[in-house]
Design a protein around this motif. Structure first.
Motif, PDB file in Angstrom:
ATOM      1  N   ALA A 295       0.825  -1.222   0.000  1.00 51.82           N
ATOM      2  CA  ALA A 295       0.000   0.000   0.000  1.00 51.82           C
ATOM      3  C   ALA A 295       0.853   1.263   0.000  1.00 51.82           C
ATOM      4  O   ALA A 295       0.545   2.238   0.680  1.00 51.82           O
ATOM      5  CB  ALA A 295      -0.957  -0.007   1.187  1.00 51.82           C
ATOM      6  N   GLN A 296       1.923   1.247  -0.795  1.00 52.83           N
ATOM      7  CA  GLN A 296       2.765   2.430  -0.963  1.00 52.83           C
ATOM      8  C   GLN A 296       2.598   2.953  -2.387  1.00 52.83           C
ATOM      9  O   GLN A 296       2.522   2.152  -3.332  1.00 52.83           O
ATOM     10  CB  GLN A 296       4.247   2.088  -0.741  1.00 52.83           C
ATOM     11  CG  GLN A 296       4.588   1.547   0.621  1.00 52.83           C
ATOM     12  CD  GLN A 296       6.071   1.219   0.715  1.00 52.83           C
ATOM     13  OE1 GLN A 296       6.907   2.082   0.984  1.00 52.83           O
ATOM     14  NE2 GLN A 296       6.397  -0.051   0.489  1.00 52.83           N
ATOM     15  N   PRO A 297       2.586   4.252  -2.564  1.00 55.66           N
ATOM     16  CA  PRO A 297       2.537   4.775  -3.932  1.00 55.66           C
ATOM     17  C   PRO A 297       3.827   4.456  -4.673  1.00 55.66           C
ATOM     18  O   PRO A 297       4.911   4.467  -4.084  1.00 55.66           O
ATOM     19  CB  PRO A 297       2.375   6.284  -3.723  1.00 55.66           C
ATOM     20  CG  PRO A 297       2.908   6.550  -2.352  1.00 55.66           C
ATOM     21  CD  PRO A 297       2.622   5.324  -1.544  1.00 55.66           C
ATOM     22  N   LEU A 298       3.690   4.141  -5.933  1.00 56.54           N
ATOM     23  CA  LEU A 298       4.868   3.839  -6.750  1.00 56.54           C
ATOM     24  C   LEU A 298       5.639   5.131  -7.006  1.00 56.54           C
ATOM     25  O   LEU A 298       5.095   6.082  -7.573  1.00 56.54           O
ATOM     26  CB  LEU A 298       4.437   3.212  -8.079  1.00 56.54           C
ATOM     27  CG  LEU A 298       5.552   2.807  -9.039  1.00 56.54           C
ATOM     28  CD1 LEU A 298       6.400   1.690  -8.438  1.00 56.54           C
ATOM     29  CD2 LEU A 298       4.970   2.361 -10.377  1.00 56.54           C
ATOM     30  N   PRO A 299       6.910   5.215  -6.561  1.00 53.81           N
ATOM     31  CA  PRO A 299       7.686   6.441  -6.792  1.00 53.81           C
ATOM     32  C   PRO A 299       7.805   6.748  -8.284  1.00 53.81           C
ATOM     33  O   PRO A 299       7.757   5.849  -9.137  1.00 53.81           O
ATOM     34  CB  PRO A 299       9.061   6.100  -6.190  1.00 53.81           C
ATOM     35  CG  PRO A 299       8.779   5.027  -5.190  1.00 53.81           C
ATOM     36  CD  PRO A 299       7.673   4.218  -5.791  1.00 53.81           C
ATOM     37  N   ASP A 300       7.974   8.012  -8.585  1.00 52.62           N
ATOM     38  CA  ASP A 300       8.041   8.414  -9.993  1.00 52.62           C
ATOM     39  C   ASP A 300       9.475   8.430 -10.514  1.00 52.62           C
ATOM     40  O   ASP A 300       9.730   8.890 -11.625  1.00 52.62           O
ATOM     41  CB  ASP A 300       7.381   9.781 -10.216  1.00 52.62           C
ATOM     42  CG  ASP A 300       8.007  10.866  -9.337  1.00 52.62           C
ATOM     43  OD1 ASP A 300       9.038  10.584  -8.683  1.00 52.62           O
ATOM     44  OD2 ASP A 300       7.463  11.982  -9.309  1.00 52.62           O
ATOM     45  N   ASN A 301      10.412   7.923  -9.717  1.00 55.08           N
ATOM     46  CA  ASN A 301      11.789   7.851 -10.204  1.00 55.08           C
ATOM     47  C   ASN A 301      12.451   6.597  -9.657  1.00 55.08           C
ATOM     48  O   ASN A 301      12.025   6.015  -8.647  1.00 55.08           O
ATOM     49  CB  ASN A 301      12.591   9.093  -9.790  1.00 55.08           C
ATOM     50  CG  ASN A 301      12.624   9.274  -8.281  1.00 55.08           C
ATOM     51  OD1 ASN A 301      13.343   8.557  -7.582  1.00 55.08           O
ATOM     52  ND2 ASN A 301      11.832  10.217  -7.770  1.00 55.08           N
ATOM     53  N   ARG A 302      13.517   6.176 -10.332  1.00 57.34           N
ATOM     54  CA  ARG A 302      14.194   4.929  -9.977  1.00 57.34           C
ATOM     55  C   ARG A 302      14.816   4.997  -8.595  1.00 57.34           C
ATOM     56  O   ARG A 302      14.780   4.014  -7.840  1.00 57.34           O
ATOM     57  CB  ARG A 302      15.263   4.609 -11.020  1.00 57.34           C
ATOM     58  CG  ARG A 302      16.073   3.377 -10.675  1.00 57.34           C
ATOM     59  CD  ARG A 302      16.998   2.966 -11.792  1.00 57.34           C
ATOM     60  NE  ARG A 302      16.230   2.575 -12.959  1.00 57.34           N
ATOM     61  CZ  ARG A 302      16.739   1.916 -13.989  1.00 57.34           C
ATOM     62  NH1 ARG A 302      18.018   1.589 -13.992  1.00 57.34           N
ATOM     63  NH2 ARG A 302      16.002   1.579 -15.014  1.00 57.34           N
ATOM     64  N   ALA A 303      15.374   6.123  -8.238  1.00 57.45           N
ATOM     65  CA  ALA A 303      16.013   6.249  -6.922  1.00 57.45           C
ATOM     66  C   ALA A 303      15.011   5.976  -5.810  1.00 57.45           C
ATOM     67  O   ALA A 303      15.320   5.303  -4.816  1.00 57.45           O
ATOM     68  CB  ALA A 303      16.620   7.632  -6.762  1.00 57.45           C
ATOM     69  N   GLY A 304      13.789   6.472  -5.970  1.00 54.39           N
ATOM     70  CA  GLY A 304      12.761   6.240  -4.968  1.00 54.39           C
ATOM     71  C   GLY A 304      12.378   4.776  -4.866  1.00 54.39           C
ATOM     72  O   GLY A 304      12.136   4.259  -3.770  1.00 54.39           O
ATOM     73  N   ILE A 305      12.307   4.101  -6.018  1.00 50.52           N
ATOM     74  CA  ILE A 305      11.989   2.670  -6.025  1.00 50.52           C
ATOM     75  C   ILE A 305      13.058   1.895  -5.256  1.00 50.52           C
ATOM     76  O   ILE A 305      12.756   1.071  -4.373  1.00 50.52           O
ATOM     77  CB  ILE A 305      11.876   2.144  -7.469  1.00 50.52           C
ATOM     78  CG1 ILE A 305      10.638   2.740  -8.151  1.00 50.52           C
ATOM     79  CG2 ILE A 305      11.816   0.616  -7.485  1.00 50.52           C
ATOM     80  CD1 ILE A 305      10.529   2.415  -9.626  1.00 50.52           C
ATOM     81  N   PHE A 306      14.329   2.153  -5.562  1.00 51.92           N
ATOM     82  CA  PHE A 306      15.412   1.404  -4.919  1.00 51.92           C
ATOM     83  C   PHE A 306      15.541   1.763  -3.440  1.00 51.92           C
ATOM     84  O   PHE A 306      15.926   0.907  -2.631  1.00 51.92           O
ATOM     85  CB  PHE A 306      16.724   1.616  -5.668  1.00 51.92           C
ATOM     86  CG  PHE A 306      16.883   0.698  -6.839  1.00 51.92           C
ATOM     87  CD1 PHE A 306      17.487  -0.532  -6.689  1.00 51.92           C
ATOM     88  CD2 PHE A 306      16.383   1.048  -8.086  1.00 51.92           C
ATOM     89  CE1 PHE A 306      17.608  -1.405  -7.759  1.00 51.92           C
ATOM     90  CE2 PHE A 306      16.493   0.189  -9.164  1.00 51.92           C
ATOM     91  CZ  PHE A 306      17.113  -1.048  -9.006  1.00 51.92           C
ATOM     92  N   ASP A 307      15.211   2.980  -3.066  1.00 53.75           N
ATOM     93  CA  ASP A 307      15.237   3.341  -1.643  1.00 53.75           C
ATOM     94  C   ASP A 307      14.273   2.457  -0.850  1.00 53.75           C
ATOM     95  O   ASP A 307      14.603   1.980   0.240  1.00 53.75           O
ATOM     96  CB  ASP A 307      14.834   4.812  -1.454  1.00 53.75           C
ATOM     97  CG  ASP A 307      15.968   5.767  -1.772  1.00 53.75           C
ATOM     98  OD1 ASP A 307      17.122   5.295  -1.882  1.00 53.75           O
ATOM     99  OD2 ASP A 307      15.694   6.976  -1.916  1.00 53.75           O
TER     100      ASP A 307
END
Length: 485
Positions: free
Chosen positions: A188-200
């Motif tokens: 239930a987390q929003p999908l980040p709009d950048n790769r760095a956010g995804i990997f964090d």
């Protein structure tokens, strides 16, 4: 001589260190076996304290400025007491660790890289003494009790989940192998709009780790939960896939009618697996007091919880085995590898102990299983509601098996099943703050109150088996409690 890109990236990263780290050492030509053995012990222990997966020694790099000057050290031909160096070292290291020497062509300069896995289950000893790295010194660990305590604190939570399933991957390769969209959806987390956010986020939940040269590792936890295809990983991961087999009779000798070998990670594929099983189950129009016109043969919540338990509580270190779900004409068996950490007859009341805490925690967060300690309660409650024979939890060799039985009338249950049902009913009542009585057992079995003597006989047999006892021997009407209450 290797020019492996990952090995070169490791050396690049080590050379960028401002000084020798507790888990990294530079040498020029020192080949002394005693020194190397102590370093392996010290760097392995220090790496675990520093949350590093490996320690390293590089021969051919100058200590002062980290210049690559080359080395004459030849670990492949070096002898200690007439034995090859690596064999001599392995015989003196406990617990055994998979250290590795590599001869490296580092941009035309010959270097030697020794890779040392971090301690996993106990401090690594050389010649019966454990060492630690402090600055440039390598003292005995016993001389520094505060560091010994710090090491044990790091060793306690070490688990299979933190191991590496795939290493030295680019960001694109990681995202191609993991169903990261399912991770964000299920948590239930929003999908980040950048790769760095995804990997964090993946890094925060220990699904990935940073590797050398800006590359990434996928952890065992990340692979087993979110792999798009488990077969993309090594056999140790691929063989953890859930297998489902359906037979057209009551034994494994009967014809297989359906078979599915799961390919997706547990979290990514859980709903699809449960829906697949549910779709194959026969429907029953009437099951005692839980009458419904369209109910599956087994309660969905029971299947869901038992499958989740098999995933969570399996022993991941058992090679070549994963959870197995088998559907027969008269029962469903769910098996997971590994001896139980809690006796099967105490699954209902004792707090669950899991070998895979990170996996269990994430599964609960994603609501793929019940809160800790309530899953088996719900299984037995659902079985009683549908007036099914009691589930059987047992150890089979090096595995745990849970068996759900198809509907049968009270008259068709075996004496053993009646006693087991009585014990489970007493335990369920007790953990719910109630007590089993003759009337509640009649209700559980669907016995007409006029025939309550049948329940009394079962209660007597269960007492004789040592599974229940009177709640208050001086007041027979006070009810009954399980033997451990």
């Amino acid at each position: 001589m290797t020019t492996d890109p990952r090995t070169l990236a490791i050396i690049n990263d080590l050379r960028k260190l401002p000084a020798e780290a507790p888990w990294a050492e530079f040498k020029e030509n020192n080949p002394d076996g005693q020194m190397i053995g102590k370093l392996i012990s010290a760097l392995s222990n220090s790496a675990r304290v520093a949350d590093q997966h490996f320690g390293y020694v590089v021969w051919g790099v100058r200590d002062g400025d980290h210049s690559a000057i080359g080395t004459t050290f030849e670990p492949g031909t070096r002898k200690e007491n007439g034995q090859p160096l690596d064999l001599w070292l392995a015989q003196r290291l406990q617990p055994a660790i998979d250290f590795k020497f590599e001869t490296v062509d580092y941009h035309g300069t010959r270097l030697i890289l020794l890779t040392i896995p971090a301690a996993m289950t106990a401090p690594v000893e050389f010649d019966r003494s454990a060492y630690i790295r402090i600055g440039s010194a390598t003292p005995r660990l016993s001389e520094h009790p505060e560091r010994l305590r710090a090491l044990w604190a790091k060793l306690q939570p070490y688990a299979w989940e933190t191991g590496i399933a795939a290493q030295f991957l680019t960001g694109d390769q990681v995202l191609a192998r993991l169903d990261y969209a399912s991770y964000f959806d299920l948590t239930a987390q929003p999908l980040p709009d950048n790769r760095a956010g995804i990997f964090d986020r993946l890094l925060a939940d220990r699904l990935v780790q940073q590797d050398a040269g800006g590359h990434w590792n996928i952890t065992n936890l990340g692979a087993v939960l979110f792999a798009k295809r488990l077969s993309d990983f090594a056999p140790a991961i691929a063989r953890k896939a859930v297998r489902f087999v359906a037979y057209d009779g009551m034994s494994r000798a009967n014809t297989v009618t359906h078979r599915q070998d799961g390919q997706r990670g547990y979290a990514a594929g859980f709903k699809g697996l449960v829906d697949y099983i549910d779709g194959l189950l026969p429907r029953n129009e009437h099951i005692g007091k839980a009458f419904r016109e369209d109910r599956p043969l087994y309660p969905s919540i029971a299947i869901r919880e038992l499958v989740a338990n098999a995933l969570i509580h399996q022993d991941m270190t058992v090679g070549g085995a994963g959870p197995l779900i088998e559907l027969f004409a008269d029962r469903m068996e769910i098996t997971n590898p590994g001896q139980p950490l809690v006796s099967p007859d105490r699954f209902l009341d004792l707090p669950p102990r899991s070998r895979n805490e990170a996996l269990a925690s994430l599964m609960r967060r994603m609501r793929l299983c019940e809160e800790q300690g309530t899953g088996i309660d719900k299984v037995i409650f659902a079985v009683e509601l549908h007036q099914l024979p009691p589930p059987d939890f047992r150890t089979e060799g090096d595995a745990v098996r849970a068996v759900l039985f198809a509907p049968r009338r009270f008259a068709e249950m075996t004496p053993e099943e009646r006693i087991r049902a009585c014990y489970q009913h007493a335990a369920l009542k007790f953990v719910s703050g109630q007590r089993m009585k003759n009337s509640t057992l009649c209700e559980r079995f669907g016995i007409d109150p006029k025939n309550a003597s049948q329940a009394s006989v079962i209660i007597g047999q269960c007492q004789k088996a040592g599974l229940i006892r009177p709640a208050d021997p001086t007041h027979p009407r006070a009810g009954y409690v399980p033997f451990w209450a």
